[in-house]
Design a protein around this motif. Sequence first.
Motif, PDB file in Angstrom:
ATOM      1  N   LEU A 561       9.516  -7.527   6.205  1.00 23.58           N
ATOM      2  CA  LEU A 561       9.715  -6.833   4.935  1.00 23.58           C
ATOM      3  C   LEU A 561      10.103  -5.390   5.209  1.00 23.58           C
ATOM      4  N   ASP A 562      10.518  -4.705   4.144  1.00 21.93           N
ATOM      5  CA  ASP A 562      10.786  -3.273   4.250  1.00 21.93           C
ATOM      6  C   ASP A 562      10.036  -2.551   3.131  1.00 21.93           C
ATOM      7  N   ALA A 563      10.085  -1.234   3.160  1.00 23.28           N
ATOM      8  CA  ALA A 563       9.317  -0.428   2.212  1.00 23.28           C
ATOM      9  C   ALA A 563       9.743  -0.694   0.777  1.00 23.28           C
ATOM     10  N   ASP A 564      11.026  -0.882   0.538  1.00 28.36           N
ATOM     11  CA  ASP A 564      11.491  -1.121  -0.833  1.00 28.36           C
ATOM     12  C   ASP A 564      10.990  -2.460  -1.370  1.00 28.36           C
ATOM     13  N   GLN A 565      10.899  -3.479  -0.520  1.00 28.79           N
ATOM     14  CA  GLN A 565      10.331  -4.751  -0.950  1.00 28.79           C
ATOM     15  C   GLN A 565       8.879  -4.574  -1.376  1.00 28.79           C
ATOM     16  N   MET A 566       8.134  -3.819  -0.606  1.00 28.04           N
ATOM     17  CA  MET A 566       6.739  -3.581  -0.954  1.00 28.04           C
ATOM     18  C   MET A 566       6.625  -2.851  -2.291  1.00 28.04           C
ATOM     19  N   LEU A 567       7.431  -1.818  -2.479  1.00 24.29           N
ATOM     20  CA  LEU A 567       7.378  -1.070  -3.739  1.00 24.29           C
ATOM     21  C   LEU A 567       7.751  -1.952  -4.917  1.00 24.29           C
ATOM     22  N   ASP A 568       8.757  -2.775  -4.754  1.00 24.26           N
ATOM     23  CA  ASP A 568       9.161  -3.669  -5.839  1.00 24.26           C
ATOM     24  C   ASP A 568       8.034  -4.634  -6.186  1.00 24.26           C
ATOM     25  N   ALA A 569       7.369  -5.180  -5.151  1.00 23.92           N
ATOM     26  CA  ALA A 569       6.255  -6.086  -5.403  1.00 23.92           C
ATOM     27  C   ALA A 569       5.096  -5.355  -6.074  1.00 23.92           C
ATOM     28  N   MET A 570       4.848  -4.118  -5.709  1.00 22.30           N
ATOM     29  CA  MET A 570       3.773  -3.339  -6.321  1.00 22.30           C
ATOM     30  C   MET A 570       4.035  -3.091  -7.805  1.00 22.30           C
ATOM     31  N   ARG A 571       5.307  -2.941  -8.167  1.00 16.83           N
ATOM     32  CA  ARG A 571       5.634  -2.669  -9.571  1.00 16.83           C
ATOM     33  C   ARG A 571       5.365  -3.885 -10.471  1.00 16.83           C
ATOM     34  N   GLN A 572       5.173  -5.067  -9.883  1.00 13.74           N
ATOM     35  CA  GLN A 572       4.827  -6.255 -10.655  1.00 13.74           C
ATOM     36  C   GLN A 572       3.317  -6.400 -10.809  1.00 13.74           C
ATOM     37  N   ASP A 573       2.559  -5.472 -10.241  1.00 11.62           N
ATOM     38  CA  ASP A 573       1.106  -5.555 -10.313  1.00 11.62           C
ATOM     39  C   ASP A 573       0.616  -5.337 -11.743  1.00 11.62           C
ATOM     40  N   LYS A 574      -0.497  -5.984 -12.106  1.00 14.06           N
ATOM     41  CA  LYS A 574      -1.047  -5.864 -13.465  1.00 14.06           C
ATOM     42  C   LYS A 574      -1.439  -4.428 -13.781  1.00 14.06           C
ATOM     43  N   LYS A 575      -1.734  -3.627 -12.753  1.00 14.85           N
ATOM     44  CA  LYS A 575      -2.242  -2.289 -12.981  1.00 14.85           C
ATOM     45  C   LYS A 575      -1.143  -1.261 -13.224  1.00 14.85           C
ATOM     46  N   VAL A 576       0.108  -1.681 -13.147  1.00 13.66           N
ATOM     47  CA  VAL A 576       1.213  -0.773 -13.443  1.00 13.66           C
ATOM     48  C   VAL A 576       1.227  -0.451 -14.928  1.00 13.66           C
ATOM     49  N   GLU A 577       1.339   0.828 -15.285  1.00 11.39           N
ATOM     50  CA  GLU A 577       1.399   1.263 -16.679  1.00 11.39           C
ATOM     51  C   GLU A 577       2.662   2.073 -16.897  1.00 11.39           C
ATOM     52  N   ARG A 578       3.518   1.556 -17.812  1.00 10.40           N
ATOM     53  CA  ARG A 578       4.787   2.214 -18.127  1.00 10.40           C
ATOM     54  C   ARG A 578       5.593   2.492 -16.862  1.00 10.40           C
ATOM     55  N   GLY A 579       5.540   1.542 -15.929  1.00 13.09           N
ATOM     56  CA  GLY A 579       6.326   1.632 -14.715  1.00 13.09           C
ATOM     57  C   GLY A 579       5.737   2.510 -13.632  1.00 13.09           C
ATOM     58  N   ALA A 580       4.600   3.183 -13.920  1.00 12.41           N
ATOM     59  CA  ALA A 580       4.005   4.086 -12.934  1.00 12.41           C
ATOM     60  C   ALA A 580       2.999   3.328 -12.076  1.00 12.41           C
ATOM     61  N   LEU A 581       2.984   3.619 -10.785  1.00 11.72           N
ATOM     62  CA  LEU A 581       2.077   2.957  -9.864  1.00 11.72           C
ATOM     63  C   LEU A 581       0.652   3.485 -10.023  1.00 11.72           C
ATOM     64  N   THR A 582      -0.317   2.568 -10.014  1.00 11.66           N
ATOM     65  CA  THR A 582      -1.730   2.927 -10.072  1.00 11.66           C
ATOM     66  C   THR A 582      -2.397   2.489  -8.776  1.00 11.66           C
ATOM     67  N   PHE A 583      -3.122   3.405  -8.159  1.00 11.50           N
ATOM     68  CA  PHE A 583      -3.822   3.107  -6.913  1.00 11.50           C
ATOM     69  C   PHE A 583      -5.292   3.504  -7.050  1.00 11.50           C
ATOM     70  N   VAL A 584      -6.144   2.847  -6.265  1.00 13.32           N
ATOM     71  CA  VAL A 584      -7.513   3.327  -6.061  1.00 13.32           C
ATOM     72  C   VAL A 584      -7.490   4.089  -4.746  1.00 13.32           C
ATOM     73  N   LEU A 585      -7.819   5.365  -4.822  1.00  9.33           N
ATOM     74  CA  LEU A 585      -7.760   6.242  -3.653  1.00  9.33           C
ATOM     75  C   LEU A 585      -9.167   6.713  -3.275  1.00  9.33           C
ATOM     76  N   ALA A 586      -9.299   7.219  -2.057  1.00 10.68           N
ATOM     77  CA  ALA A 586     -10.613   7.589  -1.526  1.00 10.68           C
ATOM     78  C   ALA A 586     -10.650   9.037  -1.073  1.00 10.68           C
ATOM     79  N   ARG A 587     -11.739   9.717  -1.448  1.00  4.34           N
ATOM     80  CA  ARG A 587     -12.023  11.040  -0.889  1.00  4.34           C
ATOM     81  C   ARG A 587     -12.846  10.902   0.389  1.00  4.34           C
ATOM     82  N   ALA A 588     -13.609   9.796   0.441  1.00  4.29           N
ATOM     83  CA  ALA A 588     -14.450   9.505   1.606  1.00  4.29           C
ATOM     84  C   ALA A 588     -14.946   8.081   1.462  1.00  4.29           C
TER      85      ALA A 588
END
Length: 615
Positions: A561-588
């Motif tokens: 795969l390549d980075a664009d394939q991953m991004l395209d697959a991420m945009r089909q995720d249920k957590k996408v809102e109005r086309g914007a990517l949503t992630f759970v991120l960590a401070r620690a």
Amino acid sequence: MTSSESVKDRPESVTDRRLASLVRSLGDRSIVLVGFMGCGKTSTGRRLAQRLGLPFIDADAEIEAAAGMTIAEIFARHGEPSFRDGERRVMARLLEHGPRVIATGGGAFLNEETRARIARRGVSVWLKAEPDVLWRRVRKRSHRPLLQSADPEKTLRTLLRERYPYYARADVTVISRDGPHETAVEEIIAAVEFFMRFSPEPPILAVLDPMNHAAKPPLPPIPSADGEPLFGPAATTAPAPAAQDAAAVRVELGERSYDILIGAGLIAAAGACVRRLAPGAACAIVTDANVAALHLAELERSLREAGVRYSAVIIPPGEQSKSYGVFAKVCDDILAARLERGDLVIALGGGVIGDLAGFAAASIRRGMRFVQIPTSLLAQVDSSVGGKTGINSEHGKNLIGAFHQPSLVLADADALATLPLREFRAGYAEIVKYGLIGDAPFFAWLETHWRGVFAGGPDRVHAIATSCRAKAAIVGRDERESGERALLNLGHTFGHALERINHYDGERLVHGEAVSVGLALAFRFCARVGLCEGADADRVEAHLREVGLPTRIADIPGLALDADQMLDAMRQDKKVERGALTFVLARAIGDCFVAKSVEAAEVRAFLEAELNTGL
């Protein structure tokens, strides 16, 4: 004080309201301690009776009093068969009046008639001790007639192999360790409370011809290989103080609240649970061919014994069954079985079955109740809890579905014994997730105790219960993922994208492995953008690798795969809102948050770096 009436007439003998409630729930049933000589039945039973304000009866002492001689003398003069017959008759008499605490002889529970009487008139508790512990306790006692041999230690281990399958049929199990008896007493009280919570009345027992062996469920296999631990793989680390053999977790959702019960033997208890949950209801069991071969017969037997009418719907195993076509078949088969809205759907299997059967239950007749009986670790700690149900689309995973809470979850720890190591590891990734999102001490505990979790026993139950409590707390505050519940998706935005690109091919990548790679990617991404320390990302990756899980995209065999394939697959995720990517991120580790509108350029640059490293 020798009868249930005398106990009930003296409520002041039990001052603790918790203990009084337990005694009331027993009714006229006794607590019956079973196990091998030296496990502490008499000493522990006497203290337990004192705590509960109940009479204590030592069955061996009753036999000696009735015979006017010691047990050793009975064996010497009349032989073991005569002793066993007298033991059976004494046990029948002792069980007529309750509640009591009864300590049985080591061989009493082997008798089929006695086991049946105990099942009707008591709650059986196996005090389970390791062979080395038992040998250390009994080797200096010369009065044990069964150990009068040239090699008493070998005799002890042989007897244990013979008796273990019978003791394992007890209602609850408590580990007998060296230490204060009060510890065992507290564990027995907690275990019996747990058992009475989902089995407050004796199970319905079929009256079987003692010679009709075909009518009885098979006993568990007896370990026989020389040098192997008698009770399964030994944990390399001691269990944490919080670890236990059974647990109950409550999911608080008002009128739709439900229990998650965790422990051994819950598939065998399912019929009684269903009968009390929905008296008079019928049920449809939805399972797959692999799980059916392992567990369906036991579940069906439990339902028959409880008088519950049932039908079974068996589908092909694998993620591909979460499809429109299989969903339609499941719904049609349930309707063909003439199930009504007040009846139940039982999901017996892993996450695929839970998602599919739950969605069918949500859809048929505009909503039926359903019970989750998860048989995989991943399902027990994650997908069976919280009410997410659904199927996959060609556009992405779980995009068609509904929030539909179960009425009960029965997480049978015994079912995990049949799980392939790869599947167990995959489920473990979800356990790790709970430590990472909000419980750093739990993650540290896993780093130390993961071998005990893999081996089974109290560490495993503790890990499952801790995971379920974490998810239950979040679901109780945010059932429909409008905010905090999204934290449970740590690593899943990456992981779901990898699964989609892989076309859900379980030979190459199963869900938990995708989550593992996703967790490691999420922490490395956070370290790259300066949110968390690189040491935390390294620590997460090191632990996942130590247990044998993948942590890099390159670890997935044959996936190009390549980075664009991953991004395209991420945009089909249920957590996408109005086309914007949503992630759970960590401070620690243990400190995560939901981030919306993450810059796609930053994600692409990170993915390109990951793919170009070749690691």
